[in-house]
Design a protein around this motif. Structure first.
Motif, PDB file in Angstrom:
ATOM      1  N   PHE A  35       0.827  -1.206   0.000  1.00  0.00           N
ATOM      2  CA  PHE A  35       0.000   0.000   0.000  1.00  0.00           C
ATOM      3  C   PHE A  35       0.864   1.260   0.000  1.00  0.00           C
ATOM      4  O   PHE A  35       0.669   2.161  -0.826  1.00  0.00           O
ATOM      5  N   ASP A  38       2.741   1.706  -3.386  1.00  0.00           N
ATOM      6  CA  ASP A  38       1.884   2.264  -4.442  1.00  0.00           C
ATOM      7  C   ASP A  38       1.662   3.764  -4.241  1.00  0.00           C
ATOM      8  O   ASP A  38       1.662   4.550  -5.186  1.00  0.00           O
ATOM      9  N   LEU A 226      -6.709   1.352  -3.913  1.00  0.00           N
ATOM     10  CA  LEU A 226      -5.534   0.820  -3.210  1.00  0.00           C
ATOM     11  C   LEU A 226      -5.950   0.074  -1.947  1.00  0.00           C
ATOM     12  O   LEU A 226      -5.374  -0.961  -1.595  1.00  0.00           O
TER      13      LEU A 226
END
Ligand code: ARG
Length: 233
Positions: A35, A38, A226
């Motif tokens: 997470f 990204d 996400l």
């Protein structure tokens, strides 16, 4: 990019502490994914940079030292915003809500902290969860043991060196979904929020960009994407 202080030209250098799945972890091919990874890719892209990740002990991250000495430009480590840490680094707006949780072996009778009298609870060095365990140790009569990372912590639990492992809820939630040897005994309303951070007073433009990315991702659906990609909460 103008007004940015960077550890390495053309790069967004990110400090983290592995593994902290689903925020940062090596995949089966050895690439660091998650997470936070990204998210930092979104920030890097916005600045025309590419992300490079430095895996380093959490103590150097949470003390603000790594940022201060320019080991990295930003810390992205599932790190809780605390008053103490705010004195030594500049945090972004919050991007994730967290509470502490206690992992135990499945089938064991542990439900609350009171069940750990005379037992051992482990936590990760420098973490809010370790501190929470330490703050409750005398009251409930358990001993606290420190581990370097989530891997050694869960191995200690698996091999019965400790009876409970205190860490952030999203980490244990993802683990118990994959590993049926473990279960979450209880959660604690510690009301934590994660933030990304930059060196204190030194990188306002970078901090502003991180904040813009967080704020716009909440509006344009990329945060939700996400979240679904990485969380099993
Ligand atoms: N949220 C906790 C803290 O800030 C744990 C963070 C640990 N992060 C990591 N990448 N190992 O203390």
């Amino acid at each position: 990019a103008d007004g940015l202080k960077l550890a390495a030209a053309g790069k967004l250098t990110v400090c983290t502490h592995l593994p902290f799945k689903p925020f940062q972890v090596r995949d089966t091919k050895g690439a660091i994914v998650g997470f936070d990874v990204d998210y930092m890719d979104l920030v890097a892209k916005k600045l025309g940079l590419t992300q490079t990740i430095v895996d380093t002990p959490f103590e150097g991250i949470k003390s603000g030292q790594d940022l201060k000495i320019g080991k990295c430009d930003v810390a992205a480590a599932g790190m809780t915003i605390t008053k103490t840490r705010q004195q030594v680094m500049d945090f972004s707006v919050p991007y994730f809500d967290n509470t502490q949780s206690l992992l135990v072996k499945a089938g064991q009778p542990y439900k609350t902290l009171a069940d750990f009298k005379g037992k051992k609870i482990g936590g990760e060095v420098g973490n809010t969860g370790l501190k929470f365990a330490q703050n409750n140790a005398a009251k409930y009569g358990f001993t606290v043991v420190e581990y370097q990372d989530t891997t050694t912590l869960q191995q200690a639990l698996a091999t019965n060196q400790i009876q409970g492992a205190m860490d952030d809820l999203p980490i244990w939630t993802v683990l118990v979904a994959e590993d049926k040897r473990f279960t979450i005994a209880t959660k604690f309303a510690t009301n934590e929020q994660y933030g990304y951070s930059v060196a204190k007073g030194a990188n306002p433009k970078l901090l502003a960009t991180v904040n813009e990315v967080i704020t716009s991702s909440l509006k344009d659906g990329s945060y939700a994407k996400l979240y679904t990609k990485w969380m099993q909460l």
